[in-house]
Design a protein around this motif. Structure first.
Motif, short mmCIF file in Angstrom:
data_model
loop_
_atom_site.label_atom_id
_atom_site.label_comp_id
_atom_site.label_asym_id
_atom_site.label_seq_id
_atom_site.Cartn_x
_atom_site.Cartn_y
_atom_site.Cartn_z
N MET A 131 0.83 -1.20 0.00
CA MET A 131 0.00 0.00 0.00
C MET A 131 0.86 1.25 0.00
O MET A 131 1.76 1.39 0.81
CB MET A 131 -0.86 0.01 1.26
CG MET A 131 -2.26 -0.46 1.02
SD MET A 131 -3.20 -0.35 2.54
CE MET A 131 -4.55 0.55 1.93
N GLY A 132 0.58 2.16 -0.87
CA GLY A 132 1.35 3.40 -0.96
C GLY A 132 0.83 4.46 -0.01
O GLY A 132 -0.22 4.32 0.61
N ALA A 133 1.59 5.51 0.10
CA ALA A 133 1.19 6.63 0.95
C ALA A 133 0.05 7.39 0.29
O ALA A 133 0.03 7.57 -0.92
CB ALA A 133 2.38 7.56 1.18
N THR A 134 -0.90 7.82 1.09
CA THR A 134 -2.01 8.61 0.58
C THR A 134 -1.66 10.09 0.64
O THR A 134 -0.68 10.49 1.28
CB THR A 134 -3.29 8.36 1.40
OG1 THR A 134 -3.08 8.87 2.73
CG2 THR A 134 -3.64 6.88 1.46
N VAL A 135 -2.48 10.90 -0.01
CA VAL A 135 -2.26 12.34 0.01
C VAL A 135 -2.28 12.85 1.43
O VAL A 135 -1.44 13.66 1.84
CB VAL A 135 -3.31 13.07 -0.87
CG1 VAL A 135 -3.23 14.57 -0.67
CG2 VAL A 135 -3.12 12.70 -2.32
N SER A 136 -3.21 12.39 2.25
CA SER A 136 -3.29 12.88 3.63
C SER A 136 -2.06 12.45 4.43
O SER A 136 -1.61 13.19 5.31
CB SER A 136 -4.57 12.40 4.31
OG SER A 136 -4.59 10.99 4.39
N ASP A 137 -1.48 11.26 4.12
CA ASP A 137 -0.24 10.85 4.78
C ASP A 137 0.90 11.80 4.42
O ASP A 137 1.70 12.20 5.27
CB ASP A 137 0.16 9.43 4.38
CG ASP A 137 -0.76 8.37 4.94
OD1 ASP A 137 -1.44 8.64 5.96
OD2 ASP A 137 -0.80 7.27 4.34
N LEU A 138 0.98 12.17 3.14
CA LEU A 138 2.04 13.07 2.70
C LEU A 138 1.85 14.46 3.31
O LEU A 138 2.83 15.10 3.71
CB LEU A 138 2.07 13.15 1.18
CG LEU A 138 2.41 11.84 0.46
CD1 LEU A 138 2.31 12.02 -1.04
CD2 LEU A 138 3.77 11.34 0.86
N ASP A 139 0.62 14.92 3.41
CA ASP A 139 0.36 16.20 4.05
C ASP A 139 0.76 16.16 5.52
O ASP A 139 1.30 17.14 6.04
CB ASP A 139 -1.12 16.58 3.94
CG ASP A 139 -1.52 17.02 2.53
OD1 ASP A 139 -0.62 17.30 1.72
OD2 ASP A 139 -2.73 17.06 2.26
N ALA A 140 0.53 15.05 6.20
CA ALA A 140 0.91 14.92 7.61
C ALA A 140 2.42 14.98 7.77
O ALA A 140 2.94 15.62 8.69
CB ALA A 140 0.35 13.62 8.19
N VAL A 141 3.15 14.35 6.86
CA VAL A 141 4.61 14.39 6.91
C VAL A 141 5.09 15.82 6.68
O VAL A 141 5.97 16.31 7.39
CB VAL A 141 5.23 13.41 5.87
CG1 VAL A 141 6.72 13.64 5.72
CG2 VAL A 141 4.94 11.97 6.28
N ASP A 142 4.52 16.50 5.69
CA ASP A 142 4.93 17.87 5.42
C ASP A 142 4.57 18.81 6.57
O ASP A 142 5.34 19.71 6.90
CB ASP A 142 4.32 18.37 4.10
CG ASP A 142 4.99 17.69 2.91
OD1 ASP A 142 6.23 17.58 2.93
OD2 ASP A 142 4.28 17.29 1.99
#
Length: 174
Positions: free
Chosen positions: A1-12
């Motif tokens: 499973m890849g990272a979702t947009v919300s996961d990437l936003d959380a990292v940023d």
């Protein structure tokens, strides 16, 4: 499973919080050295008491580095280089003032837990990079930080501290 947009936003968002909080701490440190309490003259006397000679030169060097690194971190500009500034100033503080006092900051003379935490956070941030919400990203530099960013933060910061200590630190004998 890849990272979702919300996961990437959380990292940023996490990178933004880390970068800005570290930057604000360093802006405050630099500002306090220049304008607080004893100002540069008091900071210079304190540096001299730690064995950093000439004290005035090192008071200005540390203060300008803290202000510059802090501003760059808040902006997310040249993040690994800003992190190297944090690492350099904290390693010098760690060795000249905090190491001999043990781990805990609340010990007499202030232990090294605080400067160690700031040092390691800066090394980690150098490796992670400024994140999507940074000027580095907009300019496509140091994104992501990776091994180069980690190396710049650790080696340039640690190497700069080592050179400065070797050339200018002359502590009084115990």
């Amino acid at each position: 499973m890849g990272a979702t947009v919300s996961d990437l936003d959380a990292v940023d968002l996490a990178l933004l919080v880390l970068r800005v909080s570290l930057g604000v701490v360093f802006l405050a440190h630099g500002y306090n050295h220049v304008f607080g309490g004893g100002k540069i003259a008091g900071t210079a006397r304190w540096f001299e008491s730690l064995g950093m000679r000439p004290g005035r030169l090192h008071a200005w060097t540390a203060s300008v580095t803290e202000l510059g690194a802090g501003a760059l971190l808040v902006l997310g500009l040249l993040t690994p280089l800003a992190c190297a500034g944090v690492v350099g100033t904290m390693v010098v503080a760690w060795i000249t003032n905090h190491l001999r006092n043990g781990f805990f900051i609340f010990r007499p003379g202030e232990g090294y837990e605080y400067v160690m935490t700031l040092t390691l956070a800066a090394i980690a941030l150098g490796g992670l990079g400024g994140g999507e919400w940074s000027i580095d990203n907009a300019l496509d530099v140091f994104q992501p930080g990776g091994w180069w960013g980690l190396g710049i933060a650790a080696v340039a910061g640690g190497g700069g501290a080592a050179a400065l200590l070797a050339l200018f630190w002359r502590p009084a004998p115990r």
